[in-house]
Design an enzyme around this catalytic site. Structure first.
Site, PDB file in Angstrom:
ATOM      1  N   GLN A 115      30.489 -13.888  -5.579  1.00 23.31           N
ATOM      2  CA  GLN A 115      31.011 -13.960  -4.215  1.00 23.31           C
ATOM      3  C   GLN A 115      29.950 -13.597  -3.179  1.00 23.31           C
ATOM      4  O   GLN A 115      29.948 -14.148  -2.073  1.00 23.31           O
ATOM      5  CB  GLN A 115      32.209 -13.002  -4.105  1.00 23.31           C
ATOM      6  CG  GLN A 115      33.128 -13.269  -2.941  1.00 23.31           C
ATOM      7  CD  GLN A 115      34.129 -14.381  -3.182  1.00 23.31           C
ATOM      8  OE1 GLN A 115      34.756 -14.426  -4.230  1.00 23.31           O
ATOM      9  NE2 GLN A 115      34.271 -15.286  -2.240  1.00 23.31           N
ATOM     10  N   LYS A 130      35.483  -8.336  -4.829  1.00 30.20           N
ATOM     11  CA  LYS A 130      36.564  -8.986  -5.595  1.00 30.20           C
ATOM     12  C   LYS A 130      37.448  -7.897  -6.172  1.00 30.20           C
ATOM     13  O   LYS A 130      36.997  -6.765  -6.345  1.00 30.20           O
ATOM     14  CB  LYS A 130      35.959  -9.824  -6.735  1.00 30.20           C
ATOM     15  CG  LYS A 130      36.901 -10.858  -7.316  1.00 30.20           C
ATOM     16  CD  LYS A 130      36.942 -12.142  -6.527  1.00 30.20           C
ATOM     17  CE  LYS A 130      38.016 -13.076  -7.052  1.00 30.20           C
ATOM     18  NZ  LYS A 130      37.968 -14.393  -6.394  1.00 30.20           N
ATOM     19  N   ASP A 170      43.731 -15.151  -5.190  1.00 25.43           N
ATOM     20  CA  ASP A 170      42.980 -15.838  -6.253  1.00 25.43           C
ATOM     21  C   ASP A 170      44.052 -16.186  -7.283  1.00 25.43           C
ATOM     22  O   ASP A 170      45.249 -16.264  -6.926  1.00 25.43           O
ATOM     23  CB  ASP A 170      41.874 -14.927  -6.819  1.00 25.43           C
ATOM     24  CG  ASP A 170      40.929 -15.658  -7.788  1.00 25.43           C
ATOM     25  OD1 ASP A 170      40.161 -16.511  -7.330  1.00 25.43           O
ATOM     26  OD2 ASP A 170      40.974 -15.393  -9.011  1.00 25.43           O
TER      27      ASP A 170
END
Ligand code: NAP
Length: 449
Positions: A115, A130, A170
């Site tokens: 990311q 994350k 997600d």
């Protein structure tokens, strides 16, 4: 495999292995980036002197916490929550939350590490992070999901903030979960802080095109790759794995760009429809009924269902893996190349194994890594933050135009960087180097912190 890591970065990789035992997905993600960075360290001695790469490989903060909650039968359940705040050189930590039984620290770290570079490539002011939990929302009632989300946020809220850390969805975290998480954050903090979470509902701070963004973005990226070779989607056979958020909107945009998606999948198997996947039916099956992919074949006469098996057995010219990590292995890559596949574009995060990437490269198949090709989701999340900060709401057309511009820009940057660093056409190297340089410059500027 370890002997293939370039000598310049071998020591860094060994230290990552030593310090993070058993985290195989994290090792894989770090190794892929390090392999690209040897050429950068040869040109920029300051990054070696200041241990910039080593610092980027070490998360700024890792939070692991207990999430207790009660199910509908009154039984106490205990899950584990994670948030890895990896790098804030470019802006507040930004990255999704994944709720899936497979979630562990290594998976969260691999996703957080990717990311950092993905977010940098978008050109937006966002750092990398994350999080998630080993909680499985499948088969849980709405009230169970709500109680879990409230318990999860009761711990996580103290680490969040629109200038600190901004999670999104997600796998397993969609609009419903974001709603419950936002509600609990608001209740605890007594602040309507819209910019603290993205992926919100359209009526309360969400942004148009966020739902479509990752899939649309991957298709725009693929289109840019083809254009660079004087080609287009027109009339091409395409296979997309998965049938979740990324897959569905990837299929939609591929069709709009002139390609035909002939197969898609879920974890139970895949469907083939030579007439092209009927999106209306697919959305009904997957988004409304949340049924298995077999239900698509039950309703569409031109379609057939294959239980289990590999969707990559279906011949195509463009493959867009959009399900999960390491779903496309070397055997699948060999089959794809043998069947005439010319482009593999990662819609998911790291769906292609390193061995498969090697097979594709040797076969001359153009390959786009997820950190570049699927950056449309997080880019549109940053646009959502922008709209929240200015108390504004953009039209669908304006938002989609911004997304397309960003995706074509990422492709151009990766393409140019690959050339500049002596590997024309290597978008893996281009993405890693371009993303790293952006982050490294800011890390350097901020001093030793
Ligand atoms: P999702 O909506 O939960 O969909 C995932 C899909 O993949 C489902 O159809 C799932 O099937 C399928 N799947 C999972 N494991 C599979 C397996 N082993 N074999 C075949 N199919 C499998 O998730 P998503 O949001 O689309 O995310 C997909 C990927 O894209 C993930 O890697 C995610 O990190 C990445 N990504 C997503 C976004 C975003 O904005 N959504 C942005 C960037 C990257 P079942 O329903 O049967 O499990």
């Amino acid at each position: 495999m370890a002997d293939e890591v370039p000598a310049t970065v071998q020591g860094i990789y060994e230290e990552v292995l030593r310090r993070n035992p058993g985290e195989t997905e994290f090792h894989q993600a770090v190794r892929e980036v390090l392999e690209s960075l040897a050429v950068v360290l040869d040109r920029h001695s300051e990054y070696s002197e200041m241990k910039t790469v080593e610092r980027i490989c070490e998360p700024e903060r890792q939070i692991i916490f207990r999430v207790p909650w009660q199910d509908d039968s009154g039984e106490v359940q205990i899950n584990r929550g994670f948030r890895v705040e990896f790098n804030s050189a470019l802006g507040p930590y930004k990255g999704g939350l994944r709720f899936h039984p497979s979630v562990n620290l290594g998976i969260v770290k691999f996703l957080g590490f990717e990311q950092i570079f993905k977010n940098a490539l978008t050109g937006m002011p966002i750092g990398g992070g994350k999080g998630g939990s080993d909680f499985d929302p499948k088969g849980r009632s709405d009230s169970e999901v709500m109680r879990f989300c409230q318990s999860f946020m009761t711990e996580l809220y103290r680490h969040l903030g629109e200038y600190t850390d901004v999670p999104a969805g997600d796998i397993g975290v969609g609009a419903r979960e974001i709603g419950y998480l936002f509600g609990q954050y608001k209740r605890i903090t007594n602040r309507y802080e819209s910019g603290v979470l993205t992926g919100k509902g359209l009526g309360w701070g969400g942004a148009l095109v966020r739902t479509e963004a990752t899939g649309y973005g991957a298709a725009f990226f693929a289109d840019a790759m083809m254009q660079a070779r004087g080609e287009s989607f027109d009339g091409r056979r395409v296979v997309v794995s998965g049938s979740g958020n990324v897959a569905v909107y990837g299929i939609e945009k591929v069709h709009q760009l002139g390609g035909t998606v002939v197969a898609c999948s879920d974890s139970s198997g895949y469907v083939v429809d030579e007439k092209g996947i009927d999106l209306e039916v697919l959305k009904q099956v997957k988004e409304v009924e949340r049924a298995r992919i077999e239900a698509y074949a039950d309703r569409v006469p031109s379609a057939s269902f294959v239980a289990g098996g590999s969707v990559w057995d279906v011949p195509c010219e463009v493959a867009i893996p959009s399900a999960t990590q390491n779903e496309l292995d070397d055997a699948a890559a060999t089959t794809l190349a043998r069947n005439g596949c010319r482009y593999v574009v990662e819609g998911a995060n790291m769906p292609t194994t390193p061995e498969a990437v090697r097979v594709l490269k040797e076969a001359g198949v153009a390959f786009a890594p997820g950190k570049a090709a699927n950056a449309g989701g997080v880019a549109t999340s940053a646009l959502e933050m922008q709209q929240n900060a200015s108390r504004d709401r953009w039209t669908f057309e304006h938002s989609e135009a911004r997304l397309e511009e960003i995706m074509r820009g990422i492709h151009a940057r990766c393409h140019a960087t690959a050339e500049e660093y002596g590997s024309p056409g290597d978008l893996v190297l281009g993405a890693n180097v371009a993303g790293f340089l952006e982050v490294a410059e800011a890390v350097h500027a901020h001093g030793l912190i």
